[in-house]
Motif scaffolding. Structure first.
Motif, PDB file in Angstrom:
ATOM      1  N   SER A 359       0.846  -1.191   0.000  1.00  0.00           N
ATOM      2  CA  SER A 359       0.000   0.000   0.000  1.00  0.00           C
ATOM      3  C   SER A 359       0.884   1.245   0.000  1.00  0.00           C
ATOM      4  O   SER A 359       1.916   1.291   0.669  1.00  0.00           O
ATOM      5  CB  SER A 359      -0.891   0.014   1.241  1.00  0.00           C
ATOM      6  N   LEU A 360       0.452   2.257  -0.734  1.00  0.00           N
ATOM      7  CA  LEU A 360       1.157   3.535  -0.756  1.00  0.00           C
ATOM      8  C   LEU A 360       0.340   4.636  -0.070  1.00  0.00           C
ATOM      9  O   LEU A 360       0.681   5.808  -0.167  1.00  0.00           O
ATOM     10  CB  LEU A 360       1.476   3.928  -2.200  1.00  0.00           C
ATOM     11  N   GLU A 361      -0.721   4.234   0.631  1.00  0.00           N
ATOM     12  CA  GLU A 361      -1.584   5.204   1.289  1.00  0.00           C
ATOM     13  C   GLU A 361      -1.376   5.191   2.801  1.00  0.00           C
ATOM     14  O   GLU A 361      -0.970   4.180   3.372  1.00  0.00           O
ATOM     15  CB  GLU A 361      -3.045   4.878   1.004  1.00  0.00           C
ATOM     16  N   LEU A 362      -1.677   6.315   3.440  1.00  0.00           N
ATOM     17  CA  LEU A 362      -1.715   6.402   4.897  1.00  0.00           C
ATOM     18  C   LEU A 362      -3.177   6.232   5.298  1.00  0.00           C
ATOM     19  O   LEU A 362      -4.010   7.093   5.024  1.00  0.00           O
ATOM     20  CB  LEU A 362      -1.176   7.755   5.367  1.00  0.00           C
ATOM     21  N   ARG A 363      -3.517   5.099   5.947  1.00  0.00           N
ATOM     22  CA  ARG A 363      -4.905   4.705   6.137  1.00  0.00           C
ATOM     23  C   ARG A 363      -5.236   4.504   7.620  1.00  0.00           C
ATOM     24  O   ARG A 363      -5.260   3.367   8.099  1.00  0.00           O
ATOM     25  CB  ARG A 363      -5.189   3.417   5.356  1.00  0.00           C
ATOM     26  N   PRO A 364      -5.514   5.558   8.336  1.00  0.00           N
ATOM     27  CA  PRO A 364      -5.966   5.372   9.718  1.00  0.00           C
ATOM     28  C   PRO A 364      -7.375   4.801   9.747  1.00  0.00           C
ATOM     29  O   PRO A 364      -8.143   4.972   8.799  1.00  0.00           O
ATOM     30  CB  PRO A 364      -5.929   6.789  10.295  1.00  0.00           C
ATOM     31  N   GLY A 365      -7.716   4.145  10.846  1.00  0.00           N
ATOM     32  CA  GLY A 365      -9.027   3.538  10.964  1.00  0.00           C
ATOM     33  C   GLY A 365      -9.999   4.381  11.754  1.00  0.00           C
ATOM     34  O   GLY A 365      -9.687   5.516  12.160  1.00  0.00           O
ATOM     35  N   SER A 366     -11.191   3.832  11.993  1.00  0.00           N
ATOM     36  CA  SER A 366     -12.265   4.530  12.703  1.00  0.00           C
ATOM     37  C   SER A 366     -12.693   3.696  13.912  1.00  0.00           C
ATOM     38  O   SER A 366     -13.757   3.068  13.897  1.00  0.00           O
ATOM     39  CB  SER A 366     -13.455   4.757  11.763  1.00  0.00           C
ATOM     40  N   PRO A 367     -11.873   3.647  14.966  1.00  0.00           N
ATOM     41  CA  PRO A 367     -12.219   2.829  16.140  1.00  0.00           C
ATOM     42  C   PRO A 367     -13.511   3.302  16.792  1.00  0.00           C
ATOM     43  O   PRO A 367     -13.699   4.482  17.053  1.00  0.00           O
ATOM     44  CB  PRO A 367     -11.013   3.036  17.069  1.00  0.00           C
ATOM     45  N   GLY A 368     -14.435   2.356  17.018  1.00  0.00           N
ATOM     46  CA  GLY A 368     -15.716   2.711  17.626  1.00  0.00           C
ATOM     47  C   GLY A 368     -16.540   3.650  16.787  1.00  0.00           C
ATOM     48  O   GLY A 368     -17.422   4.341  17.310  1.00  0.00           O
TER      49      GLY A 368
END
Length: 615
Positions: A359-368
């Motif tokens: 992956s070349l993206e910065l992908r933070p998640g959505s906890p809760g």
């Protein structure tokens, strides 16, 4: 991969009396000397920690900080000691905006937080140690007075900033350029002013009380309310120095800031993985990112893949990218949704993002279900930060030509520019004693190249505030009284509920990649401590750096050239931008362990200064 078939640069140490491993042989020997004379692991770690300030002044200093993880056999629990100081009361977003800055400078007085290392070491010594202050400080005073052998890296660091010292930071020139020139590698370098500072603290402590506890309390007063605090406050308020903004600034740190802070003891954050409980600091540091990587990797058969196979390196790297993206979006000295970030339901969803290619993206998640918010980042791959509200290159002024402490392929972690900006310079020490007490500590900051020397004290301030963002509403936004989201990340692990492993490494953002590699090699590769330390390692620079000027290099993976060329080729085929570094270039890991009736230790051969000792 099985341990007995691997060459190691030195043996895994095995004994039953005590083990000390650190990034410098003088600190390791000092800690072992304490154990031999009846001190416990906590006494030994403190004495070693103060010696590191003298032996590796380019990697840590008296005004730096220290997070510590420890196991007390008496308490039967793991505790975190937070020796990370906070931002001054005057350090507001508005104040930096008034100065025309949108990135905290990487050097000078503006980036100073309350010096936390002294308080952190003394809190551990008081609560769990047995020795008096004078005894644990004696080795550091000895080396400060008589001098330490100058490492080539110390000499090169000083040479890098020589012009800055002679032209601008003249108080530093007086300390670090003896006779007006760079000390030669192998020569002796003393710091008599620092020795006098510690001698005065001991004298005031002994005059104040006859008891060990009373002396430690008096020493803290001398540092945070007495003559040390007064010198720091006066220097900060009355002098101005050139920093990486290209301008001269005074400081924001006051006597009230120092007097109102104290080190603290906290519960560690933990995650259970294949029968092991890994313990880290809270998310005011990056420590939980180690645990997030484990949470993601728990869904894979890493043993079946084979340690250091292409599948293995790809999977571990892609998990690191996801975990560090969450670090950027969620970590700070605030309410962080750790329970969600470490939950199986969250990580199952994140795990699905890991594909067969890089992956070349910065992908933070959505906890809760929370929406992530990333800081406004410099352009990917940029050497410097993006223009900010000031309309110029944020916090940089005129660009300077970088000059490395040593070639990047020879260290993987230590980078210093001619204006004193630093990325990733740190120390580490691990101790286990015959009673079963264990310590993992990562002191850092207050580097000789970070801030001008305070003439009456013999050391400069730290620059950890450069890790704050000067943007509103982020978990790691600058706030008075907040801890910066540091990279310092000691590690501790229990096996089947019993204390097993204390380990760590310098390396800034790489700390919780190289340490993960060590842990996984032990758990999935069947390696012993020294084999896991010596094994070829790797890390990614995919996410934003924690250090000024906060650049990132999406998709880039560094590997040591001892990694199988077929693995390197397959990683490139999968889209990783692989940069092959020197054969012994990445990581400075050390570790101690309890294994049945034995105590064990290993230390890093890279850089030719780390050592483990024990019997």
């Amino acid at each position: 991969m099985k341990g007995p078939h691997l060459f190691t640069t030195r043996p895994e140490l095995t004994g039953d009396f005590g083990m000390v491993a650190s990034t410098h042989w003088l600190a390791s020997a000092t800690g072992m000397g304490v154990l031999e004379r009846g001190g416990n692991a906590f006494d030994a770690a403190v004495a070693a920690g103060f010696v590191l300030q003298v032996a590796e002044p380019h990697l840590n200093g008296p005004a730096g900080e220290v997070p510590i993880l420890l196991w007390s056999e008496a308490d039967q629990r793991v505790s975190t000691v937070c020796g990370q100081g906070v931002a001054p009361a005057a350090a507001t977003l508005e104040r930096f905006a008034e100065l025309g800055l949108d990135v905290v400078p990487g050097t000078g007085l503006l980036a100073a937080t309350v010096p936390g290392a002294f308080g952190g070491w003394l809190l551990m010594l008081e609560r769990w140690g047995t020795w008096k202050l004078a005894d644990v400080l004696a080795p550091a005073i000895h080396y400060a007075e008589r001098g330490v052998p100058v490492l080539e890296r110390i000499a090169t660091t000083i040479a890098t900033v020589k012009e800055l010292f002679t032209d601008e930071w003249t108080t530093s020139a007086a300390t670090w350029l003896p006779g007006g020139d760079v000390p030669a590698p192998g020569s002796k370098l003393a710091n008599p002013v620092l020795a006098a500072t510690y001698r005065r603290i001991v004298a005031e402590a002994e005059a104040a009380s006859a008891s060990r506890e009373g002396q430690l309390q008096a020493a803290r007063r001398a540092w945070y309310e007495g003559f040390v605090a007064e010198a720091i406050a006066e220097f900060s308020a009355t002098t101005s120095w050139l920093d990486t903004s290209g301008e001269r600034h005074g400081g924001l740190l006051t006597g009230d800031d120092l007097a109102s802070w104290s080190a603290s003891v906290e519960e560690p954050v933990t995650f259970d993985y294949h029968g092991h409980t890994v313990c880290k600091t809270g998310p005011w540091g990056q420590g939980p990112v180690f645990l997030q990587q484990l949470a993601l990797l728990s869904g894979y058969d890493l043993t079946g893949m084979g340690v250091l196979s292409a599948d293995y390196v790809h999977t571990v790297t892609e998990a690191a990218k996801l975990a560090f993206a969450d670090r950027e979006a969620w970590y700070g000295d605030t309410d962080v949704p750790l329970a969600d970030l470490l939950s199986e339901s969250y990580n199952a969803g994140r795990r699905a993002l890991i594909g067969d290619t890089a992956s070349l993206e910065l992908r933070p998640g959505s906890p809760g279900g929370r929406e992530p918010r990333l800081p406004v980042l410099p352009p990917a791959g940029a050497a410097g930060p993006a223009p900010g509200a000031s309309g110029r290159r944020a916090g940089v002024g005129e660009p300077t030509v970088s000059r490395l402490v040593v070639p990047a392929e020879d260290t993987g972690d230590e980078v210093v520019t001619s204006d004193g900006a630093v990325r990733g310079d740190t120390c580490h020490v691990d101790v286990v004693d015959r009673h079963g007490n264990m310590v993992s500590a990562t002191p850092s900051g207050g580097w000789l190249q970070s801030s001008p020397v305070i003439p009456s004290l013999g050391f400069g301030l730290g620059t950890r505030a450069q890790m704050f963002w000067l943007q509103e509403g982020l978990p790691a936004s600058l706030r008075p009284g907040a801890r910066p989201r540091t990279t310092l990340s000691p590690s501790f692990a229990l096996r089947d509920g019993r204390p097993w492993l204390a380990f760590g490494t310098p390396g800034g953002d790489q700390q919780d990649q190289w340490s993960v590699n060590l842990f996984l090699a032990l758990v999935h590769g069947g390696l012993n401590l020294q084999e896991a330390i010596d094994a070829p390692t790797f890390h990614t620079e995919h996410f934003p750096s924690s250090f000024f000027p906060r650049g990132s290099r999406p998709g880039v993976v560094h590997v040591e050239e001892r990694l199988d060329p077929a693995v390197v080729a397959e990683l490139r085929r999968r889209g990783h931008e692989v940069e092959v570094q020197g054969p012994w270039s990445l990581g400075r890991l050390s570790a101690v362990a309890r294994d049945g009736d034995f105590l064990k230790a290993g230390a890093n051969p890279r850089g030719a200064q780390g050592y483990a000792v024990g019997r």
